[in-house]
Design a protein around this motif. Structure first.
Motif, mmCIF file in Angstrom:
data_model
loop_
_atom_site.group_PDB
_atom_site.id
_atom_site.type_symbol
_atom_site.label_atom_id
_atom_site.label_comp_id
_atom_site.label_asym_id
_atom_site.label_seq_id
_atom_site.Cartn_x
_atom_site.Cartn_y
_atom_site.Cartn_z
ATOM 1 N N SER A 2 0.848 -1.196 0.000
ATOM 2 C CA SER A 2 0.000 0.000 0.000
ATOM 3 C C SER A 2 0.884 1.247 0.000
ATOM 4 O O SER A 2 1.902 1.304 0.685
ATOM 5 N N THR A 3 0.472 2.240 -0.770
ATOM 6 C CA THR A 3 1.197 3.517 -0.785
ATOM 7 C C THR A 3 0.524 4.553 0.114
ATOM 8 O O THR A 3 1.009 5.683 0.235
ATOM 9 N N ASP A 4 -0.576 4.137 0.745
ATOM 10 C CA ASP A 4 -1.295 5.052 1.636
ATOM 11 C C ASP A 4 -0.771 4.891 3.064
ATOM 12 O O ASP A 4 -1.527 4.639 4.008
ATOM 13 N N ARG A 27 3.726 9.537 -6.191
ATOM 14 C CA ARG A 27 3.512 9.102 -4.808
ATOM 15 C C ARG A 27 4.619 8.154 -4.347
ATOM 16 O O ARG A 27 5.163 8.306 -3.247
#
Length: 687
Positions: A597-599, A665
């Motif tokens: 996940s990049t969050d 991101r």
């Protein structure tokens, strides 16, 4: 000559103006890396109680007080001055003098005419608070020069008389200029300055630092409303002329040259026009064809600021070259052969060059940091190296010419470059590197392109050899400095980083933080020049090395011109695969992104990459480009397109770098995670 001549010139001006605040100035000037000089001039200093400027701007701010030229000209003063300086440093002008006399020859024929031009332009519309106003007034005094036999020097008594007359006229009309103060009543007006002026003719040098100190003392005794700035400007002009006399020892020639310019000397006036156009280029560039090419008004000019700047600075350096005496070279002293010889030297100067820039990409074309520029590939033609083309230069270095040829030493410096290029063309890089390594530095003249060409080739050949012995960080500093000093005016392709705020809607990095961290456009000039040298070296190899059996009929001609698309990037001398490590790691991240996940916060993102065995911690933090310090994964991806341009050639696999670099991101997370590791490392070092 100093390691960085233009920086040394600015230090000298700063010192003369009394703005120097460095306690170890000689040590600072002699420092070899370029970055300490850049940092010194970028450091902010207070100019009064309310304002502060970077040191470099402080120097030019002081010079520009009282000037009423267009703000564009004032703003361009430093940039154009540096551009002219760099163009002349690279210009090849045959010299029969020794190295020391060569420098004096350049002072006489280049520095002095440019100094006179600078004064003549900036005194225009200046008021008495301007240093330039008083320089002009002083230089028009005929008895400002005193002679002792053949030697002419600055006449301090004449300058002293000018100051006394000016001070007297300045206070005419002022009633009761002095309040009741603690000043000795025996003195009138400005006693401290008048005392200092008495000592002007004594056999020691006065300084602006002391002048400024005394002026501040005088102001305390004057009533409000009396501004001593015109008197200080006049005295500063006197001290500048004193320092010019001390430092260049050609004051008579300087004085005479300025009066010739004021009188309308045709050659000097043409130089002044070119420099004035260059300073006002943003307003005048649409009229440049009339000036440079004598074309009718309205004919289309090169549309880009950099095009106009290059054309003007080239024209200025050509005009300066015409001030030097025409060389009388044995067997070439005629109107046919001398231009041919000059053409060969000029051709040799173009054997090692950066490739033409196919494009500059910019999010904001109005921002001078980035530039929008397109180049017609049909104009990208370059002559291929052939040793036979330089037979005239080689002949001038042979023993049978020695007794009659006073220019043998000058032309001999070109032989190592000719031999190195010949070995490169034959596919013998070791021999080419041996030739370059055997060149004694004291045989290379302090002006011209030769040091730049040899430096670029040495850096490329050192990378090609892969010899790690003696190839440590900053071991190529001498070559880096030669490229900085002798590359002339170049524009490096800057592809705007999509990660920098205002360059794209998904940007996340401030421009200031970007410049502080980028390995190419930040504070590491060494890395930037090394990358530029590799870019230049690969283009040079591709341009000059043959395609063997794949050669077209056109390219078999030694003197043929080649377009960029026809160059040979398959030569074994090309530096291939410098980005393989970076590309492989980018590929692993791209394959594993669907698992992560990049969050999340940057440190968590990095740990998940480690735990999933996608990359290691070392792959996040270590240098990924050979011998480029600081080339970590996150930092490289800030400039992924420009790094691909500099460090790769056609045929290299860089697809993963390009693809991952688009993901703003992920790049943000990788960069911030790297910063976190750097912070931890710093803490460990301090413990």
């Amino acid at each position: 000559m100093k390691t960085h001549p233009f920086a040394a010139l600015i230090y000298s001006i700063e010192d003369t103006l009394g703005l120097d605040q460095h306690y170890r100035k000689s040590q600072q000037i002699s420092r070899s890396p370029y970055d300490p000089h850049r940092e010194y001039f970028q450091h902010t200093v207070a100019i009064d109680s309310d304002d502060a400027l970077a040191r470099l701007h402080d120097v030019f701010h002081r010079l520009h007080v009282g000037s009423h030229l267009p703000p564009e000209m004032i703003d361009a003063h430093m940039d154009i001055s540096e551009g002219i300086f760099n163009a002349i440093m690279r210009k090849a002008i045959p010299q029969k003098e020794t190295m020391k006399k060569c420098e004096r020859d350049y002072v006489r024929n280049a520095l002095i005419p440019l100094l006179c031009t600078d004064i003549f332009i900036f005194k225009d519309k200046a008021d008495p608070t301007s240093i330039y106003y008083h320089l002009d007034q002083l230089l028009m005094i005929d008895d400002l020069v005193t002679r002792d036999g053949n030697h002419a020097s600055f006449q301090k008594a004449a300058a002293q008389k000018y100051m006394r007359n000016y001070i007297k006229s300045f206070f005419n009309g002022w009633e009761n200029p002095i309040e009741k103060t603690k000043l000795n009543v025996g003195y009138s007006l400005i006693p401290e300055l008048l005392d200092y002026l008495k000592d002007l003719t004594k056999p020691f040098y006065q300084t602006c630092k002391q002048l400024n100190k005394l002026a501040a003392q005088c102001k305390e005794g004057l009533r409000p409303g009396i501004d001593l700035e015109p008197i200080v400007a006049a005295y500063t002009a006197v001290i500048i002329l004193q320092d010019i006399d001390k430092k260049i020892d050609l004051f008579g020639h300087f004085h005479r040259t300025y009066q010739r310019l004021v009188s309308g000397d045709e050659i000097l006036t043409s130089l002044e026009s070119l420099v004035r156009y260059a300073l006002n280029i943003k307003n005048e560039r649409w009229h440049m064809p009339e000036l440079l090419f004598h074309t009718p008004h309205g004919v289309e000019t090169p549309p880009h600021y950099n095009d106009c700047k290059v054309l003007l600075l080239d024209s200025i350096s050509e005009k300066i070259a015409s001030f030097f005496k025409k060389p009388k070279i044995y067997k070439f002293d005629n109107e046919i052969k001398l231009p041919q010889l000059n053409a060969r030297v000029n051709e040799l100067s173009k054997m090692v060059l950066l490739p033409p820039t196919p494009y500059y990409l910019a999010a904001d074309p109005l921002d001078s940091y980035y530039n929008l520029y397109k180049l017609n590939e049909n104009s990208m033609k370059f002559t291929r190296f052939s040793k036979n083309n330089f037979s005239e230069i080689i002949a001038l270095t042979k023993p049978d010419y020695y007794k009659c040829n006073q220019y043998q030493q000058y032309f001999s410096q070109y032989i190592p470059l000719i031999e190195a290029l010949d070995f490169i063309k034959k596919g013998e890089p070791e021999l080419a590197l041996n030739v370059i390594n055997s060149v004694p530095q004291d045989t290379l003249f302090p002006f011209g392109f030769i040091k730049h060409s040899l430096a670029v080739l040495k850096i490329g050949l050192m990378y090609l050899s892969g010899d790690k012995k003696g190839f440590t960080h900053h071991s190529l500093m001498s070559q880096v400095n030669d490229i900085i000093n002798y590359q002339g005016l170049v524009f490096i392709p800057i592809i705007a980083s999509i990660h920098v705020v205002m360059n794209s809607k998904d940007a996340w990095l401030s421009k200031n933080e970007y410049e502080n961290n980028s390995i190419l456009f930040g504070g590491n000039t060494y890395n930037a020049i090394i990358s530029q040298a590799i870019y230049c070296y690969n283009f040079t190899i591709a341009r000059h090395c043959s395609h063997d059996a794949k050669l077209t009929h056109e390219l078999q001609n030694e003197t043929s011109e080649k377009k960029h698309s026809q160059f040979n990037y398959n030569s074994p001398l090309i530096l291939h695969n410098l980005l393989d490590n970076l590309n492989d790691i980018c590929g692993k991240i791209l394959l594993g992104l669907d698992q992560i996940s990049t969050d999340v916060k940057p440190v968590i993102f990095a740990k998940k990459l480690y735990h999933a065995r996608i990359i290691t911690e070392e792959e996040l933090t270590e240098n990924l480009i050979y011998r480029v310090n600081g080339s970590s994964l996150g930092v490289c991806l800030l400039d992924h397109l420009t790094i691909v341009t500099f460090f790769s050639v056609p045929g290299d696999n860089v697809e993963n770098i390009v693809e991952l670099g688009k993901n703003t991101r992920v790049v943000e997370l990788l960069f911030r995670a790297y910063q976190y590791h750097q912070t931890l490392d710093e803490k460990h070092k301090k413990q």
